[in-house]
Design a protein around this motif. Structure first.
Motif, PDB file in Angstrom:
ATOM      1  N   VAL A   1     -38.512  21.486  19.219  1.00 34.08           N
ATOM      2  CA  VAL A   1     -38.837  22.734  18.171  1.00 34.08           C
ATOM      3  C   VAL A   1     -39.045  23.826  18.751  1.00 34.08           C
ATOM      4  CG1 VAL A   1     -39.972  23.399  16.116  1.00 34.08           C
ATOM      5  CG2 VAL A   1     -39.754  20.839  16.316  1.00 34.08           C
ATOM      6  N   LYS A   2     -38.112  24.984  18.644  1.00 33.25           N
ATOM      7  CA  LYS A   2     -38.422  26.268  19.036  1.00 33.25           C
ATOM      8  C   LYS A   2     -38.729  27.228  18.083  1.00 33.25           C
ATOM      9  CE  LYS A   2     -35.513  25.306  23.131  1.00 33.25           C
ATOM     10  NZ  LYS A   2     -34.138  25.863  23.511  1.00 33.25           N
ATOM     11  N   GLY A   3     -39.424  28.094  18.264  1.00 34.63           N
ATOM     12  CA  GLY A   3     -40.022  29.268  17.143  1.00 34.63           C
ATOM     13  C   GLY A   3     -41.030  30.222  17.584  1.00 34.63           C
ATOM     14  N   LYS A   4     -41.680  30.660  16.798  1.00 34.98           N
ATOM     15  CA  LYS A   4     -42.663  31.524  17.083  1.00 34.98           C
ATOM     16  C   LYS A   4     -44.038  31.120  16.027  1.00 34.98           C
ATOM     17  CE  LYS A   4     -41.455  35.955  18.634  1.00 34.98           C
ATOM     18  NZ  LYS A   4     -41.294  37.425  18.467  1.00 34.98           N
ATOM     19  N   PHE A   5     -45.352  31.687  16.903  1.00 35.63           N
ATOM     20  CA  PHE A   5     -46.539  31.477  16.161  1.00 35.63           C
ATOM     21  C   PHE A   5     -46.478  32.167  14.682  1.00 35.63           C
ATOM     22  CE2 PHE A   5     -50.496  33.223  15.449  1.00 35.63           C
ATOM     23  CZ  PHE A   5     -51.271  31.973  15.092  1.00 35.63           C
TER      24      PHE A   5
ATOM     25  N   PHE B   1     -55.099  27.538  21.420  1.00 37.54           N
ATOM     26  CA  PHE B   1     -54.906  29.052  21.496  1.00 37.54           C
ATOM     27  C   PHE B   1     -53.786  29.222  22.541  1.00 37.54           C
ATOM     28  CE2 PHE B   1     -59.349  28.385  20.214  1.00 37.54           C
ATOM     29  CZ  PHE B   1     -59.485  29.140  19.379  1.00 37.54           C
ATOM     30  N   ASP B   2     -53.364  28.524  23.351  1.00 36.50           N
ATOM     31  CA  ASP B   2     -52.312  28.684  24.268  1.00 36.50           C
ATOM     32  C   ASP B   2     -50.954  28.855  23.456  1.00 36.50           C
ATOM     33  OD1 ASP B   2     -53.789  28.377  26.376  1.00 36.50           O
ATOM     34  OD2 ASP B   2     -53.058  26.096  26.752  1.00 36.50           O
ATOM     35  N   LEU B   3     -50.868  28.321  22.256  1.00 33.59           N
ATOM     36  CA  LEU B   3     -49.444  28.650  21.167  1.00 33.59           C
ATOM     37  C   LEU B   3     -49.595  29.828  20.446  1.00 33.59           C
ATOM     38  CD1 LEU B   3     -49.500  24.876  19.904  1.00 33.59           C
ATOM     39  CD2 LEU B   3     -48.352  25.996  22.185  1.00 33.59           C
ATOM     40  N   MET B   4     -50.651  30.691  20.639  1.00 30.46           N
ATOM     41  CA  MET B   4     -50.967  31.764  19.656  1.00 30.46           C
ATOM     42  C   MET B   4     -50.391  33.173  20.285  1.00 30.46           C
ATOM     43  SD  MET B   4     -54.475  30.752  18.080  1.00 30.46           S
ATOM     44  CE  MET B   4     -54.549  32.010  16.959  1.00 30.46           C
ATOM     45  N   ASP B   5     -49.635  33.073  21.198  1.00 23.86           N
ATOM     46  CA  ASP B   5     -49.051  34.363  21.717  1.00 23.86           C
ATOM     47  C   ASP B   5     -47.703  34.624  20.838  1.00 23.86           C
ATOM     48  OD1 ASP B   5     -47.800  36.255  23.164  1.00 23.86           O
ATOM     49  OD2 ASP B   5     -47.973  35.291  25.094  1.00 23.86           O
TER      50      ASP B   5
END
Length: 175
Positions: free
Chosen positions: A112-116, A76-80
């Protein structure tokens, strides 16, 4: 990278978030992002039929799935969606030196950089893990092996480097 080393297996790895905290609950394997170029179809006089020609530096959408054993904690920490993600995978690759026969370890680092992008909820079954997956759109990818940068793709900053060679130097000269 030493050409005398025969790569064999990954001994172990950890995944770290934006704050360099190790993610808790990662399952045993992470499928790494695929790279697929955009192409232009060439046809006409002098060409027998069609050719799909890769467009330099242009890549299709790419994603990475981070699998978790359960639905608690780090998933859940990755879902912002308001905060870009930066994940670093650090591991050790075992190999054999073909001249001496000795076992050697090589550092592997993938950023790896990106968005949820989404969550696959997994399944509920007594006595088993949920196996949920966080999906992330990848706009930056870096592969380092033995401290050497092997691949860097940064879609926002027009960077595409393979084995130290700037693949977009001529393109960026004109843009």
């Amino acid at each position: 990278m030493n050409k005398n080393i025969i790569p064999e297996v990954i001994n172990g790895y950890n995944v770290y978030d934006n704050s360099a905290n190790a993610l808790v609950g990662i399952s045993g394997e992470i499928p790494l992002p695929d790279f697929e170029t955009l192409t232009a179809t060439m046809s006409g006089a002098g060409i027998l039929g069609e050719i799909e020609d890769p467009v330099d530096g242009q890549f299709k959408s790419s994603e990475i799935e981070i699998p978790f054993r359960s639905l608690f904690g780090s998933a859940f920490d990755l879902m912002d969606t308001g905060t870009p993600l930066s994940l670093t995978i650090r591991g050790s690759e075992q190999g054999t030196d073909k001249t001496s026969g000795k076992s050697v370890k090589t550092q592997v680092r993938i950023v790896v950089k990106g968005k949820f992008k989404g969550l696959s909820g997994g399944k509920m079954k007594i006595g088993e893990g949920v196996e949920c997956k966080v999906k992330m759109e990848a706009w930056y990818i870096l592969y380092e092996i033995g401290g050497e940068k092997k691949l860097e793709l940064d879609k926002f900053n027009s960077v595409y480097v393979v084995n130290g060679k700037d693949m977009l130097s001529e393109v960026n000269k004109f843009c």
